[in-house]
Each structure stands twice: as structure tokens, then as C-alpha cells.
Design a protein around this motif. Structure first.
Motif, PDB file in Angstrom:
ATOM      1  N   GLY A   1      86.326  39.883  53.482  1.00  0.00           N
ATOM      2  CA  GLY A   1      85.033  40.345  52.998  1.00  0.00           C
ATOM      3  C   GLY A   1      83.863  39.545  53.530  1.00  0.00           C
ATOM      4  N   ALA A   2      84.127  38.321  54.007  1.00  0.00           N
ATOM      5  CA  ALA A   2      83.068  37.480  54.561  1.00  0.00           C
ATOM      6  C   ALA A   2      82.919  37.645  56.071  1.00  0.00           C
ATOM      7  N   GLN A   3      83.830  38.391  56.700  1.00  0.00           N
ATOM      8  CA  GLN A   3      83.740  38.615  58.133  1.00  0.00           C
ATOM      9  C   GLN A   3      82.733  39.714  58.452  1.00  0.00           C
ATOM     10  N   PRO A   4      82.107  39.655  59.618  1.00  0.00           N
ATOM     11  CA  PRO A   4      81.306  40.795  60.069  1.00  0.00           C
ATOM     12  C   PRO A   4      82.232  41.944  60.483  1.00  0.00           C
ATOM     13  N   LEU A   5      81.666  43.103  60.699  1.00  0.00           N
ATOM     14  CA  LEU A   5      82.460  44.222  61.190  1.00  0.00           C
ATOM     15  C   LEU A   5      83.007  43.910  62.584  1.00  0.00           C
ATOM     16  N   TRP A   6      84.229  44.334  62.829  1.00  0.00           N
ATOM     17  CA  TRP A   6      84.875  44.179  64.143  1.00  0.00           C
ATOM     18  C   TRP A   6      84.743  42.746  64.673  1.00  0.00           C
ATOM     19  N   PRO A   7      85.274  41.783  63.960  1.00  0.00           N
ATOM     20  CA  PRO A   7      85.061  40.375  64.332  1.00  0.00           C
ATOM     21  C   PRO A   7      85.879  39.924  65.543  1.00  0.00           C
ATOM     22  N   VAL A   8      86.944  40.664  65.878  1.00  0.00           N
ATOM     23  CA  VAL A   8      87.805  40.266  66.996  1.00  0.00           C
ATOM     24  C   VAL A   8      87.753  41.362  68.052  1.00  0.00           C
ATOM     25  N   SER A   9      87.486  40.987  69.283  1.00  0.00           N
ATOM     26  CA  SER A   9      87.322  41.965  70.358  1.00  0.00           C
ATOM     27  C   SER A   9      88.645  42.617  70.731  1.00  0.00           C
ATOM     28  N   SER A  10      88.569  43.764  71.398  1.00  0.00           N
ATOM     29  CA  SER A  10      89.779  44.457  71.835  1.00  0.00           C
ATOM     30  C   SER A  10      90.630  43.620  72.791  1.00  0.00           C
ATOM     31  N   PRO A  11      90.054  42.915  73.782  1.00  0.00           N
ATOM     32  CA  PRO A  11      90.896  42.060  74.620  1.00  0.00           C
ATOM     33  C   PRO A  11      91.596  40.959  73.828  1.00  0.00           C
ATOM     34  N   ALA A  12      90.907  40.390  72.833  1.00  0.00           N
ATOM     35  CA  ALA A  12      91.539  39.354  72.015  1.00  0.00           C
ATOM     36  C   ALA A  12      92.665  39.936  71.176  1.00  0.00           C
ATOM     37  N   LEU A  13      92.479  41.136  70.661  1.00  0.00           N
ATOM     38  CA  LEU A  13      93.539  41.792  69.901  1.00  0.00           C
ATOM     39  C   LEU A  13      94.748  42.073  70.785  1.00  0.00           C
ATOM     40  N   ALA A  14      94.493  42.498  72.011  1.00  0.00           N
ATOM     41  CA  ALA A  14      95.597  42.733  72.942  1.00  0.00           C
ATOM     42  C   ALA A  14      96.357  41.444  73.219  1.00  0.00           C
ATOM     43  N   ALA A  15      95.617  40.354  73.369  1.00  0.00           N
ATOM     44  CA  ALA A  15      96.266  39.060  73.601  1.00  0.00           C
ATOM     45  C   ALA A  15      97.104  38.642  72.405  1.00  0.00           C
ATOM     46  N   ALA A  16      96.565  38.836  71.200  1.00  0.00           N
ATOM     47  CA  ALA A  16      97.301  38.454  69.990  1.00  0.00           C
ATOM     48  C   ALA A  16      98.616  39.205  69.897  1.00  0.00           C
ATOM     49  N   GLU A  17      98.565  40.506  70.143  1.00  0.00           N
ATOM     50  CA  GLU A  17      99.786  41.319  70.058  1.00  0.00           C
ATOM     51  C   GLU A  17     100.822  40.849  71.067  1.00  0.00           C
ATOM     52  N   ALA A  18     100.361  40.506  72.271  1.00  0.00           N
ATOM     53  CA  ALA A  18     101.294  40.090  73.320  1.00  0.00           C
ATOM     54  C   ALA A  18     101.886  38.710  73.065  1.00  0.00           C
ATOM     55  N   CYS A  19     101.085  37.810  72.521  1.00  0.00           N
ATOM     56  CA  CYS A  19     101.510  36.410  72.403  1.00  0.00           C
ATOM     57  C   CYS A  19     102.464  36.155  71.247  1.00  0.00           C
ATOM     58  N   VAL A  20     102.694  37.152  70.403  1.00  0.00           N
ATOM     59  CA  VAL A  20     103.652  36.966  69.313  1.00  0.00           C
ATOM     60  C   VAL A  20     104.929  37.781  69.529  1.00  0.00           C
ATOM     61  N   ARG A  21     105.062  38.400  70.682  1.00  0.00           N
ATOM     62  CA  ARG A  21     106.276  39.131  71.003  1.00  0.00           C
ATOM     63  C   ARG A  21     107.406  38.158  71.351  1.00  0.00           C
ATOM     64  N   PRO A  22     108.655  38.602  71.230  1.00  0.00           N
ATOM     65  CA  PRO A  22     109.789  37.704  71.515  1.00  0.00           C
ATOM     66  C   PRO A  22     109.736  37.066  72.894  1.00  0.00           C
ATOM     67  N   ARG A  23     109.335  37.806  73.917  1.00  0.00           N
ATOM     68  CA  ARG A  23     109.262  37.234  75.264  1.00  0.00           C
ATOM     69  C   ARG A  23     108.282  36.065  75.297  1.00  0.00           C
ATOM     70  N   ALA A  24     107.127  36.258  74.667  1.00  0.00           N
ATOM     71  CA  ALA A  24     106.119  35.204  74.658  1.00  0.00           C
ATOM     72  C   ALA A  24     106.590  34.000  73.852  1.00  0.00           C
ATOM     73  N   LEU A  25     107.244  34.232  72.733  1.00  0.00           N
ATOM     74  CA  LEU A  25     107.742  33.123  71.918  1.00  0.00           C
ATOM     75  C   LEU A  25     108.774  32.310  72.673  1.00  0.00           C
ATOM     76  N   ALA A  26     109.613  32.983  73.456  1.00  0.00           N
ATOM     77  CA  ALA A  26     110.596  32.264  74.263  1.00  0.00           C
ATOM     78  C   ALA A  26     109.901  31.424  75.324  1.00  0.00           C
ATOM     79  N   GLU A  27     108.860  31.967  75.924  1.00  0.00           N
ATOM     80  CA  GLU A  27     108.112  31.210  76.933  1.00  0.00           C
ATOM     81  C   GLU A  27     107.400  30.013  76.298  1.00  0.00           C
TER      82      GLU A  27
END
Length: 361
Positions: free
Chosen positions: A241-267
Motif C-alpha cells: 500500500g505504500a508503493q507507487p503504482l507499477w514500482p518494478v519495471s518489466s525488464p526487472a520483473l523478467a530478471a526476477a522470474e529468470a533468476c529464481v528458476r532451477p537453472r539459475a539457482l544451480a548457477e
């Protein structure tokens, strides 16, 4: 601004004379510099990897649409085995500290130092008077839970801690939990610890627990700004509720999704194991300089080390003249001008640094 309170393990409270610069960070050591080997910033070298850069670049085709964080939030939740309503995506961990300071109804926050200074800075900017618990060099900068005042209704601690490189036992940190207390654990460097032992991320049995994670350190995304908070749904709702609208950009969201996948965790695990090897090499080299007064607190576990040296600030300037930027330690509460922080790098870089340091000593 009222002076914060500092509490040592003996419980004695003293005023703090001479405030350190809480806004000084490692990037200031290299900003605008040319030709310096960066040992001041804790972002892993040679990152982001090519596959991650390609993944982020592919997200640019969708920039016309507003960011949608649902997939990234679900991916982070799955990575830690919690429901999505226990996850909040943020513009780096630094934003999370600001949200905590502004959104939660707290009266007596306490920060365990030495540690990353942004949590205290955010709390003070929000008008809070911040108590300090100072961990002692004589005890290896390790946490004694009883040192934290019972009256504290918010406690902030890093694990592993920046800049001391100490990895506190998860059980010791969990002892800080109390009914009515928010326990904030900054785990920005936990993915640099092999196996993430002592992690509290994903735990739902510790009352008031709030865990902060950053994806900028291991993956070299400091310029993209992406992190997240793990907490109970009520706390997540308050912070959101204290965040502004759309606080995280689309490229950052894409990075977040990729960096928590099993391949990334193994790396990340492979990288953490390499960091441990490189850190051991750095520590062995520094041990050779003990007769010259160089001291390193024991049991370093993070991708950086803290060292104590006679005339550390002039030494830092002389290292710059020889092409190496290291982080000054006197801006961390609980440390003084005799401390420096050095990032762990590859063996070749470390050998060059040790050679320069040895020539000066």
C-alpha cells in the motif's frame, strides 16, 4: 534530529558522538574513476551472464504495456515454497527498507550494527529515533540475542552481515522474534553462501519475520533494481500500500522470474562455491601481513571481507594510487577509521591486490 541510542552487550546506553555518513556506499569509491580495479562494490564481477542479458533484452519488446508482476511474484513464491501473498517485489532491497520505515506502525526500532546503513537511514528519514546494538570485534561481531532490548518493536539485522562478513546462526536470529515485534533480516548476500545455510527465507513459523532478498549482487543487476520481501500477508499488504503504482519495471520483473528458476539457482550455487574458494585465497594472503598489523575478523562467509589496518584511510588512498578501490569502514556505526572492506574477486585480481598491499606494508 535526535541522537540515536547505542546499546552494547553490557546494556549500557551512551550517546553517539560524531555521526557516520549513513549514505556513503561502495559505489562512491569508484564513481567517475577510470582504470581502478573495483574491490569496493559487492556486486559479483563479470555479471550479468550472457543468458540473463538476452532474457532481459527480450523483455524490451513488451515495454508498451504496463508491468505485470504476477508471473515473477509466483516464481519467487515457488522458489521459497510460500504462497504468492507472502511475496512483494521491490525496486531493489533499498526500496523495501523505505517501505518498512514508512508503512509500519513502530515506536522503538533497533538496528544491529555494524551492518548496511540504509535501513537506519530510511528509518531516520521517516522520523524514527533509532536504537543501535553494536556487535563487538572482541566477540567476532557475532550476535548475542539478549543484547537487543525487549522494548524494541522492530529489529533489523543482516545475514550474512555487510560489512563484517559474519553469518549468524538462523536459530540465534529467530530468538529475536517476539509477539508484537517485526524482525527484519536482510539476506541480500545469502545466495552467495553455499547451500544458503542459516537462511530464514521461506520460514513461516517465526512470528513477525520479514526477510529481504536482493537479486542485484549475485547477478550483477544493481542498475536494474530488483529485490523482494518475504513476510506474512498482512505485512505484505501494508508495504504494498505504500508503493507507487507499477514500482518494478518489466525488464526487472523478467530478471526476477529468470533468476529464481532451477537453472539459475544451480548457477548461483556454483558461483557461491567459487566465491568461497576465492575468499579463502584472499584470507590466506592477508594472513601473511599479520606482522604488519593487518587483522581480519574470523569466520568470513560473504563475498567480501572486513580488515583492520593501521592508518587504514591513508592506506586506502595509497591503494587508489596503485589502481585499487576499497571501501572505507568508518561510515558504518560500530567501526572506525582503522577498518576497510574488500570484495572477494578471482585469484589473479586478488594476487595483484595482495602484491600492491605488500609493497606498501
Amino acid at each position: 534530529m535526535r541522537t540515536p541510542t547505542e546499546t552494547g552487550y553490557d546494556g549500557e546506553e551512551t550517546g553517539y558522538d560524531g555521526e557516520p555518513d549513513l549514505r556513503h556506499h561502495g559505489d562512491a569509491e569508484v564513481r567517475g574513476a577510470v582504470g581502478l580495479t573495483d574491490l569496493a562494490v559487492n556486486v559479483r564481477a563479470n555479471t550479468p551472464p550472457d543468458w540473463l542479458k538476452r532474457h532481459i533484452a527480450a523483455s524490451l519488446d513488451g515495454l508498451a504495456a504496463y508491468p505485470d508482476g504476477r508471473a515473477a511474484r509466483a516464481a519467487v513464491a515457488a522458489r521459497h515454497g510460500v504462497p504468492p501473498d507472502r511475496v512483494l517485489l521491490t525496486s531493489g532491497a533499498a526500496e523495501a527498507f523505505v517501505l518498512l520505515a514508512r508503512a509500519l506502525k513502530i515506536r522503538q526500532p533497533v538496528v544491529v550494527h555494524p551492518q548496511f546503513t540504509e535501513p537506519e537511514a530510511a528509518l531516520r528519514d521517516a522520523g524514527h529515533v533509532v536504537g543501535r546494538v553494536l556487535l563487538r570485534e572482541s566477540e567476532g561481531f557475532r550476535l548475542t540475542p539478549a543484547a537487543v532490548p525487549e522494548s524494541a518493536d522492530l529489529v533489523v539485522i543482516g545475514n550474512p552481515t555487510n560489512p563484517t562478513s559474519v553469518l549468524h546462526p538462523a536459530a540465534s536470529i529467530a530468538e529475536l522474534a517476539r509477539p508484537g515485534r517485526v524482525l527484519v533480516v536482510d539476506e541480500a548476500f545469502m545466495d552467495a553462501v553455499p547451500g544458503e545455510r542459516e537462511a530464514l527465507a521461506g520460514r513461516t513459523d517465526v512470528p513477525g519475520l520479514v526477510v529481504l532478498r536482493s537479486l542485484t549482487k549475485t547477478w550483477g543487476l544493481a542498475g536494474l533494481r530488483i529485490g523482494y520481501v518475504l513476510a506474512d500477508p498482512e505485512t505484505i499488504e501494508a508495504l504494498s500500500g505504500a508503493q507507487p503504482l507499477w514500482p518494478v519495471s518489466s525488464p526487472a520483473l523478467a530478471a526476477a522470474e529468470a533468476c529464481v528458476r532451477p537453472r539459475a539457482l544451480a548457477e548461483a550455487l556454483v558461483a557461491a562455491e567459487q566465491i568461497a574458494t576465492d575468499r579463502a585465497h584472499l584470507l590466506a594472503g592477508l594472513a601473511e601481513f599479520a606482522p604488519a598489523g593487518i587483522r581480519v575478523p574470523p569466520a568470513a562467509e560473504a563475498p567480501f571481507i572486513l580488515l583492520r589496518a593501521p592508518e587504514a584511510l591513508p592506506l586506502r588512498e595509497r591503494l587508489r594510487e596503485r589502481g585499487f578501490a576499497v571501501r572505507r569502514g568508518d561510515t558504518f556505526p560500530g567501526l572506525g577509521p582503522e577498518w576497510l572492506r574488500v570484495a572477494v574477486r578471482d585469484r589473479e585480481t586478488t594476487d595483484r591486490f595482495l602484491g600492491a598491499l605488500g609493497a606498501m606494508l
